[in-house]
Structures are given as structure tokens and as C-alpha cells.
Motif scaffolding. Structure first.
Motif, PDB file in Angstrom:
ATOM      1  N   PHE A 113      -5.700   2.957 -23.564  1.00  0.00           N
ATOM      2  CA  PHE A 113      -7.062   3.324 -23.935  1.00  0.00           C
ATOM      3  C   PHE A 113      -7.894   3.482 -22.676  1.00  0.00           C
ATOM      4  O   PHE A 113      -7.932   2.577 -21.834  1.00  0.00           O
ATOM      5  CB  PHE A 113      -7.667   2.245 -24.830  1.00  0.00           C
ATOM      6  CG  PHE A 113      -9.075   2.519 -25.280  1.00  0.00           C
ATOM      7  CD1 PHE A 113      -9.317   3.244 -26.435  1.00  0.00           C
ATOM      8  CD2 PHE A 113     -10.160   2.035 -24.556  1.00  0.00           C
ATOM      9  CE1 PHE A 113     -10.616   3.488 -26.868  1.00  0.00           C
ATOM     10  CE2 PHE A 113     -11.459   2.270 -24.971  1.00  0.00           C
ATOM     11  CZ  PHE A 113     -11.693   3.004 -26.129  1.00  0.00           C
ATOM     12  N   VAL A 114      -8.545   4.634 -22.523  1.00  0.00           N
ATOM     13  CA  VAL A 114      -9.407   4.884 -21.367  1.00  0.00           C
ATOM     14  C   VAL A 114     -10.701   5.544 -21.838  1.00  0.00           C
ATOM     15  O   VAL A 114     -10.680   6.693 -22.309  1.00  0.00           O
ATOM     16  CB  VAL A 114      -8.723   5.782 -20.309  1.00  0.00           C
ATOM     17  CG1 VAL A 114      -9.639   5.963 -19.097  1.00  0.00           C
ATOM     18  CG2 VAL A 114      -7.388   5.213 -19.870  1.00  0.00           C
ATOM     19  N   ASN A 115     -11.782   4.808 -21.737  1.00  0.00           N
ATOM     20  CA  ASN A 115     -13.110   5.356 -22.026  1.00  0.00           C
ATOM     21  C   ASN A 115     -13.190   6.141 -23.333  1.00  0.00           C
ATOM     22  O   ASN A 115     -13.647   7.282 -23.385  1.00  0.00           O
ATOM     23  CB  ASN A 115     -13.584   6.225 -20.865  1.00  0.00           C
ATOM     24  CG  ASN A 115     -13.872   5.426 -19.611  1.00  0.00           C
ATOM     25  OD1 ASN A 115     -14.281   4.270 -19.696  1.00  0.00           O
ATOM     26  ND2 ASN A 115     -13.628   6.010 -18.455  1.00  0.00           N
ATOM     27  N   GLY A 116     -12.690   5.533 -24.398  1.00  0.00           N
ATOM     28  CA  GLY A 116     -12.842   6.122 -25.719  1.00  0.00           C
ATOM     29  C   GLY A 116     -11.674   6.946 -26.207  1.00  0.00           C
ATOM     30  O   GLY A 116     -11.670   7.385 -27.357  1.00  0.00           O
ATOM     31  N   SER A 117     -10.663   7.156 -25.353  1.00  0.00           N
ATOM     32  CA  SER A 117      -9.529   7.997 -25.737  1.00  0.00           C
ATOM     33  C   SER A 117      -8.218   7.237 -25.600  1.00  0.00           C
ATOM     34  O   SER A 117      -8.058   6.408 -24.684  1.00  0.00           O
ATOM     35  CB  SER A 117      -9.466   9.251 -24.861  1.00  0.00           C
ATOM     36  OG  SER A 117     -10.630  10.037 -25.008  1.00  0.00           O
ATOM     37  N   TYR A 118      -7.292   7.527 -26.507  1.00  0.00           N
ATOM     38  CA  TYR A 118      -5.932   7.001 -26.421  1.00  0.00           C
ATOM     39  C   TYR A 118      -5.070   8.068 -25.762  1.00  0.00           C
ATOM     40  O   TYR A 118      -4.965   9.191 -26.278  1.00  0.00           O
ATOM     41  CB  TYR A 118      -5.400   6.657 -27.813  1.00  0.00           C
ATOM     42  CG  TYR A 118      -6.188   5.573 -28.506  1.00  0.00           C
ATOM     43  CD1 TYR A 118      -5.885   4.231 -28.298  1.00  0.00           C
ATOM     44  CD2 TYR A 118      -7.250   5.890 -29.350  1.00  0.00           C
ATOM     45  CE1 TYR A 118      -6.621   3.230 -28.921  1.00  0.00           C
ATOM     46  CE2 TYR A 118      -7.990   4.893 -29.977  1.00  0.00           C
ATOM     47  CZ  TYR A 118      -7.677   3.571 -29.758  1.00  0.00           C
ATOM     48  OH  TYR A 118      -8.403   2.585 -30.372  1.00  0.00           O
ATOM     49  N   VAL A 119      -4.486   7.727 -24.611  1.00  0.00           N
ATOM     50  CA  VAL A 119      -3.739   8.728 -23.843  1.00  0.00           C
ATOM     51  C   VAL A 119      -2.423   8.140 -23.367  1.00  0.00           C
ATOM     52  O   VAL A 119      -2.288   6.920 -23.229  1.00  0.00           O
ATOM     53  CB  VAL A 119      -4.548   9.220 -22.622  1.00  0.00           C
ATOM     54  CG1 VAL A 119      -5.840   9.914 -23.068  1.00  0.00           C
ATOM     55  CG2 VAL A 119      -4.864   8.068 -21.671  1.00  0.00           C
ATOM     56  N   PRO A 120      -1.412   8.997 -23.092  1.00  0.00           N
ATOM     57  CA  PRO A 120      -0.173   8.487 -22.493  1.00  0.00           C
ATOM     58  C   PRO A 120      -0.467   7.835 -21.149  1.00  0.00           C
ATOM     59  O   PRO A 120      -1.357   8.295 -20.402  1.00  0.00           O
ATOM     60  CB  PRO A 120       0.684   9.745 -22.332  1.00  0.00           C
ATOM     61  CG  PRO A 120       0.139  10.714 -23.329  1.00  0.00           C
ATOM     62  CD  PRO A 120      -1.336  10.437 -23.376  1.00  0.00           C
ATOM     63  N   PHE A 121       0.262   6.782 -20.840  1.00  0.00           N
ATOM     64  CA  PHE A 121       0.074   6.041 -19.593  1.00  0.00           C
ATOM     65  C   PHE A 121       0.022   6.970 -18.377  1.00  0.00           C
ATOM     66  O   PHE A 121      -0.814   6.802 -17.484  1.00  0.00           O
ATOM     67  CB  PHE A 121       1.220   5.032 -19.450  1.00  0.00           C
ATOM     68  CG  PHE A 121       1.252   4.314 -18.131  1.00  0.00           C
ATOM     69  CD1 PHE A 121       0.421   3.236 -17.904  1.00  0.00           C
ATOM     70  CD2 PHE A 121       2.130   4.711 -17.122  1.00  0.00           C
ATOM     71  CE1 PHE A 121       0.447   2.566 -16.688  1.00  0.00           C
ATOM     72  CE2 PHE A 121       2.164   4.042 -15.903  1.00  0.00           C
ATOM     73  CZ  PHE A 121       1.317   2.970 -15.692  1.00  0.00           C
ATOM     74  N   GLU A 122       0.892   7.958 -18.352  1.00  0.00           N
ATOM     75  CA  GLU A 122       0.994   8.850 -17.191  1.00  0.00           C
ATOM     76  C   GLU A 122      -0.252   9.714 -17.006  1.00  0.00           C
ATOM     77  O   GLU A 122      -0.499  10.229 -15.911  1.00  0.00           O
ATOM     78  CB  GLU A 122       2.224   9.762 -17.324  1.00  0.00           C
ATOM     79  CG  GLU A 122       3.564   9.039 -17.319  1.00  0.00           C
ATOM     80  CD  GLU A 122       3.908   8.404 -18.653  1.00  0.00           C
ATOM     81  OE1 GLU A 122       4.911   7.663 -18.703  1.00  0.00           O
ATOM     82  OE2 GLU A 122       3.186   8.657 -19.649  1.00  0.00           O
ATOM     83  N   GLU A 123      -1.038   9.883 -18.048  1.00  0.00           N
ATOM     84  CA  GLU A 123      -2.219  10.740 -17.982  1.00  0.00           C
ATOM     85  C   GLU A 123      -3.504   9.952 -17.788  1.00  0.00           C
ATOM     86  O   GLU A 123      -4.589  10.539 -17.667  1.00  0.00           O
ATOM     87  CB  GLU A 123      -2.325  11.586 -19.253  1.00  0.00           C
ATOM     88  CG  GLU A 123      -1.149  12.530 -19.461  1.00  0.00           C
ATOM     89  CD  GLU A 123      -1.240  13.287 -20.772  1.00  0.00           C
ATOM     90  OE1 GLU A 123      -2.342  13.346 -21.349  1.00  0.00           O
ATOM     91  OE2 GLU A 123      -0.200  13.815 -21.213  1.00  0.00           O
ATOM     92  N   ALA A 124      -3.404   8.652 -17.737  1.00  0.00           N
ATOM     93  CA  ALA A 124      -4.603   7.812 -17.619  1.00  0.00           C
ATOM     94  C   ALA A 124      -5.129   7.843 -16.190  1.00  0.00           C
ATOM     95  O   ALA A 124      -4.367   7.749 -15.224  1.00  0.00           O
ATOM     96  CB  ALA A 124      -4.270   6.382 -18.022  1.00  0.00           C
TER      97      ALA A 124
END
Length: 280
Positions: free
Chosen positions: A6-17
Motif C-alpha cells: 500500500f502506497v499513498n492510497g493505492s495497492y501496487v505490486p512491490f516492484e512498482e512501489a
């Protein structure tokens, strides 16, 4: 499957964080963190962890970016998306990104990241045999009650423990044990369970709180007072508590055997009580 974070409101793949290199957490350790355990896919002691997160944010003048219900939703969604059965959810809030300057503008938007980690908590082998600990000088700042991301002193302590083959480093100031590198320290003398009282000198441990409540419910004797390293050496039993170890027996400190050199009966009872509470 990639781990979802989770990054600033979005759930993203680890590699894209990613976050900004101007983030004040990166530049100044200007932020706080929290960790909640997960057992059988369920959060453990979570309400108290959320309360501490909120308190620590207030202490460093950051407005909590989410409500209690929103935090719970984030945690549960991460557990679900990562199919986490046992481990923890790590949450971090920093003041946010801005041009590097020691002072800050209160309009900065906080940075929020969260992720899961798989950990063997319930059947940790060290809980069966007991772990070794070493002592180190406590060189941290004066506001240890804030769960700050400024953890360099703890990094030094934990690395020293690792190199000594120990599970924890007990930090000592003026001859008295403060706490572990990432845990609360307890000793047992006779039928007394002894731990340092809360103050700005230590973090108010959530597992500490629950273990003490469980002990009180069973009419076990809790004594909150300072204790010395020498008392720890001479104790009948010793243990540490944290969100990712629960109740961990300590069977030697600085190479000196504690009690019988094996997990003691009272420590094992407290661990069993906590595991039962956690639904393990």
C-alpha cells in the motif's frame, strides 16, 4: 505472485512501489511506524496498535491521514491480497515530501506505506528452547515512548545481538535495563513478574499491556519497577514481549545462564495464555 503493498492510497505490486527522495522520513526519520501481528489470517491486539499509532502521530504533530476504520480496511485488504496466514502488517506514516529543510510546513501531505511480512510467530523454535540475549548501552534519544522510524541505535543493538548468536539485545542505562532492541523486557523473581514502568524512557508495548492484563486476570503478581542488569542475571526466569515474538523466553544474558537455562514454567504459562488470546 508479487507481494502487494500500500502506497499513498493505492495497492501496487512491490516492484512498482516508490516514494519521493525528498520524503522527510528518508531525509530526517520524520515519521512513525506500527506493526500488527497476524495469526490464522486474523489481526492480533490490533485496536491497541491503532491507538498507539494515533497517539504517536499526535506527539510528532502529524494529522492521522486515515480513520480507525480506514486503517483496519487497509490492513485487512493487504492480508487478503497477499493471502497472509501468519506474520505481520507494517505501517509507516511520515510527514511527507518537501524541499529539504529542518522546519516544516503543516500543509505537507503525509506519506503512508504499508506491507505484509511472513513470519513464524506461533511455532518459533526459539520459543521452545529459549533465546540468548546480550546487553548493550542504551544510546537512544529521550522520547522513546514515540514509535519513531529513527532506529539507528536499535540497528546497532540488533546487529550486535545477531553477531553474538542472540535473539535480542537488552539496552541498559545507568545500570538499569530499559527495554530490548525491539521488545519489552521482563524478569521473574519468585512469583513476581517484574517490568519497568511506563515513561518516556520506553515504548508502551502493546504485547506488554496484554500480557500484564492476562497475568492480572490469573491473579499473578506484577511489579512495575526499574531493575538492574545484575537482577536480570540472578532472575529465576526472563522473557521479552513484542508483536512478532509474543512471549519469548530468555535463558541466558551475556553468556550467564538465567534460572535453569530453559524456559521457565511461568514464562511458558504466559506464552500459552497469549497464544490462546491470539487464537493460535
Amino acid at each position: 505472485m508479487s507481494r502487494i503493498v500500500f502506497v499513498n492510497g493505492s495497492y501496487v505490486p512491490f516492484e512498482e512501489a516508490n516514494i519521493s527522495i525528498m520524503d522527510r522520513g528518508f531525509l530526517f526519520a520524520d515519521g512513525i511506524y506500527e506493526v500488527s501481528a497476524v495469526v490464522n489470517g486474523k489481526l492480533v491486539d490490533n485496536e491497541a496498535h491503532m491507538a498507539r499509532l494515533d497517539r504517536c502521530l499526535k506527539e510528532i504533530d502529524i494529522v492521522n491521514p486515515y480513520s480507525y476504520e480506514q486503517w483496519i480496511e487497509i490492513e485487512k485488504e493487504l492480508v487478503k491480497r497477499n493471502e497472509l496466514k501468519e506474520g505481520c502488517v507494517y505501517m509507516q506514516v511520515t510527514r511527507g515530501a518537501a524541499e529539504r529543510d529542518f522546519s516544516y510546513d503543516k500543509s505537507i501531505k503525509p506519506t503512508v506505506v504499508a506491507f505484509t511480512q511472513v513470519k513464524n510467530i506461533v511455532n518459533n523454535p526459539a520459543a521452545e528452547t529459549g533465546g540468548k540475549a546480550i546487553s548493550v548501552e542504551d544510546i537512544r534519544w529521550a522520547r522513546r515512548d514515540i514509535k519513531s522510524v529513527g532506529l539507528l541505535a536499535q540497528v546497532f543493538a540488533k546487529q550486535a545481538a545477531k553477531e553474538a548468536g542472540a535473539v535480542e539485545a537488552l539496552m541498559v542505562q545507568d545500570g538499569y535495563v530499559t527495554e530490548g532492541g525491539s521488545s519489552t523486557a521482563f524478569i521473574i523473581a519468585g512469583d513476581k513478574i517484574i517490568t519497568r514502568p511506563l515513561s518516556r524512557a520506553i515504548l508502551p508495548g502493546i504485547t506488554r499491556l496484554t500480557v500484564m492484563r492476562l497475568a492480572n486476570e490469573k491473579n499473578l503478581t506484577i511489579e512495575e519497577r526499574l531493575f538492574t542488569l545484575e537482577e536480570a542475571f540472578a532472575a529465576d526466569e526472563a522473557f521479552i514481549t513484542s508483536a512478532t515474538t509474543f512471549v519469548m523466553p530468555i535463558v541466558s544474558i551475556d553468556g550467564k545462564q538465567v534460572g535453569s537455562g530453559k524456559p521457565g514454567p511461568l514464562t511458558k504459562r504466559l506464552r500459552a495464555l497469549y497464544l490462546e488470546m491470539a487464537g493460535a
